[in-house]
Design an enzyme around this catalytic site. Sequence first.
Site, PDB file in Angstrom:
ATOM      1  N   LYS A 204       0.667  -1.273  -0.035  1.00 33.04           N
ATOM      2  CA  LYS A 204      -0.076  -0.036  -0.167  1.00 33.04           C
ATOM      3  C   LYS A 204       0.812   1.264  -0.069  1.00 33.04           C
ATOM      4  CE  LYS A 204      -1.530   0.865   4.091  1.00 33.04           C
ATOM      5  NZ  LYS A 204      -0.857   2.162   4.433  1.00 33.04           N
ATOM      6  N   THR A 205       1.806   1.458   0.748  1.00 31.56           N
ATOM      7  CA  THR A 205       2.650   2.509   1.005  1.00 31.56           C
ATOM      8  C   THR A 205       3.420   2.677  -0.556  1.00 31.56           C
ATOM      9  OG1 THR A 205       3.008   2.226   3.446  1.00 31.56           O
ATOM     10  CG2 THR A 205       4.514   3.554   2.322  1.00 31.56           C
TER      11      THR A 205
ATOM     12  N   ASP B  85      -4.679   8.177   3.155  1.00 27.48           N
ATOM     13  CA  ASP B  85      -3.892   6.733   3.757  1.00 27.48           C
ATOM     14  C   ASP B  85      -4.949   6.196   4.963  1.00 27.48           C
ATOM     15  OD1 ASP B  85      -2.057   4.601   3.931  1.00 27.48           O
ATOM     16  OD2 ASP B  85      -0.738   5.765   5.378  1.00 27.48           O
ATOM     17  N   GLU B  86      -4.892   4.781   4.550  1.00 28.44           N
ATOM     18  CA  GLU B  86      -5.692   4.319   5.704  1.00 28.44           C
ATOM     19  C   GLU B  86      -7.219   4.724   6.078  1.00 28.44           C
ATOM     20  OE1 GLU B  86      -4.538   1.620   6.794  1.00 28.44           O
ATOM     21  OE2 GLU B  86      -2.413   1.777   7.403  1.00 28.44           O
TER      22      GLU B  86
ATOM     23  N   GLN C  93      -9.736  -4.179   7.109  1.00 29.09           N
ATOM     24  CA  GLN C  93      -8.908  -4.149   8.437  1.00 29.09           C
ATOM     25  C   GLN C  93      -9.548  -2.872   9.448  1.00 29.09           C
ATOM     26  OE1 GLN C  93      -4.705  -4.618   7.818  1.00 29.09           O
ATOM     27  NE2 GLN C  93      -5.138  -4.656   5.762  1.00 29.09           N
TER      28      GLN C  93
ATOM     29  N   ARG D 128      -0.637 -11.117  10.217  1.00 32.98           N
ATOM     30  CA  ARG D 128       0.477 -10.372  10.531  1.00 32.98           C
ATOM     31  C   ARG D 128       1.832 -11.422  10.555  1.00 32.98           C
ATOM     32  NH1 ARG D 128      -0.300  -6.056   9.783  1.00 32.98           N
ATOM     33  NH2 ARG D 128      -2.319  -6.972   8.798  1.00 32.98           N
TER      34      ARG D 128
END
Length: 665
Positions: free
Chosen positions: A48-49, A240-241, A270, A618
């Site tokens: 994503k980043t 973002d997010e 999420q 994770r």
Amino acid sequence: MDFELNAAFPPMELPEIDFRSELNDEQFEAVTAEPGPLLILAGAGSGKTRTLTYRVAYLLSKGVSPGEILLLTFTNKAAKEMLSRVEELTAVEPRRFWGGTFHSIGHRLLRIHGEAIDLPKNFTILDAGEAETVLKHAVESVDSAFFKDKTHPKPGPLSSIISMARNTRESIERTVIDYFPQHHDFIDQIEGFALAYKKLKLTQNVVDYDDLLVFWLKLLDTAPEVAQYYQKRFRHTLVDEYQDTNVLQAEIVDKMATNHQIMAVGDDAQCIYSWRGANFQNIITFPDRHPNTRILRIETNYRSTPEILRMANAVIQNRTSQGFDKELRPFKPSSQKPYVIQAMDTREQAQFIITRIRGLIDEGRDPREIAILYRSHFVALDMQMELSRAGIPYQITSGVRFFEQAHIKDLVAHLRLVYNPADATAFFRITQLLPKVGEKTSQKLYNLVAEAAKSQQLDFIDMLARPEILKKVPAGARADWESLAITLRDMKQIADGGSPDEVVQMGIDGWYSSYLQGAYSNYLNRLEDLNSLVGFAARFEEMQDLIAQITLLNSETSGRLDESDECIRLTTVHQAKGLEYDVVFLIGIADGFFPTRRSIDTGDTEEERRLFYVAVTRARDELYITYPKMNTKGGPSMFLNPSRFLQELSTDLFEPIRIRRNYGW
């Protein structure tokens, strides 16, 4: 819309970037998408980043000026990381962008344009502690006696209520009902306190953290010339997010991006922060609020093995709520399935994990790449204890260790004082929780009680409630003192012939329960922690053994570790979001623990499902999911069922492990 035709500036002199070769197909499509409303659904571990970073670089390469890009993030760390990566790619300095957290951008705008909404430019910002002090003064200006009653919420919880109402754009009444039901009786008063707090801040020319957003929205609503300037200036808004936005933030974004040149990047699967105001509907309804939204998916996962991803996909596909379809696809080669382990209780669960951790370290695994995740702090109590006993160093990355938490130390101080009335330190800790009792007053009262008990040949605890002592207690603390004295007396009476767990239960049910409810906004979570002490205490026959064990555990584990130290990581799943580890142990995966009993009782477990999905994703290489068969947290032992999220899964998605008595497997 064509970039070149609408570029306000000629293309910048940038290093040559081969976007096609540096991005996968999904990332490339998102990075090079035509401007307009874009919703990028970026799955866990999908880059994503990287996608956002390259999108900024791509816009620059098409002639967009840095000052025409608004980049909104949730943490300074995320903003810094993104803009420094952009600088590496393009050589454009971060200071040339409007990039940062929502609050930092709001602050920047208010410094420039605050006077348009009658906010002087020289306003100062209160930190959290200062804001609570101002709120306290505001409350006392309305009701000078409000904080004298121990059952009333203190400034901290009041601040949380007012903040939540502002961020969710709901009334105080709705906010209390939905998030703080223990304070239902104070709804009318809190509404008055919120108004007084607002007026006092204006008088003092100060703003709190929430005001930076509230006034930003007010600026957009009531200063049209300012709003139009920035709506025109920022040709591209990147968020973002996005799934973590609250209603206030979503409204700000919508008003800033009225041109619909917006890219929202997030993952509805999420969305796990509703308890702090994040609104799941913001991302779900994004296409409704921005007509002709193009939805793109980034689903290639570079983090986890195919077997871990199969489980993660199945978890989210079993949801009963609305959501966007998305399936994580693996990049890594095949490996072992996740393991599911049933233990008899939380101690056996911990002992199994320690055995496996030792094996992993012997195999060459870096301890820093091994994490133990849990839904709530109390679930990790036995895990912390057994790690300490085994001499395995660990670091808790989501707050302090169990026995170092303030509410645990408060209750342990009750136990210490009941067992040993000469323990002045325990006395000082408890009595200084009372209103109007500071260090000096506490010392004087201790000496007074000790001398009176000695001269009258009475027990110290019994002396606490005597009239001659009570009249020496500050007037504002007398009701609390009397209630505390009764609690300590009852605990002592039980301790004389009862078991340690009964003494602990009395301590929880007594004065401290009322104090806890008023002192903390997360009262129910802290009460869960305290209740877990009942089950812990039941393992001991004598009070001195219980107290000694707690003290020893604190002494053995009090050393602070650095991020670089080679030790196991322990953390809640919420705090683990955004992190990843080679090996992950998910503990306490039983109904009532994960999902929580409260979510099951209210019939709303879908956010808990998303949290479980975050937990599973994770893990890079190995995933162990464990649950206890018996609950010994407090009261009589009860059988537990595996988490419903596990029960829903096909058994071919995991490998069950049976624990043998010697913990071999």
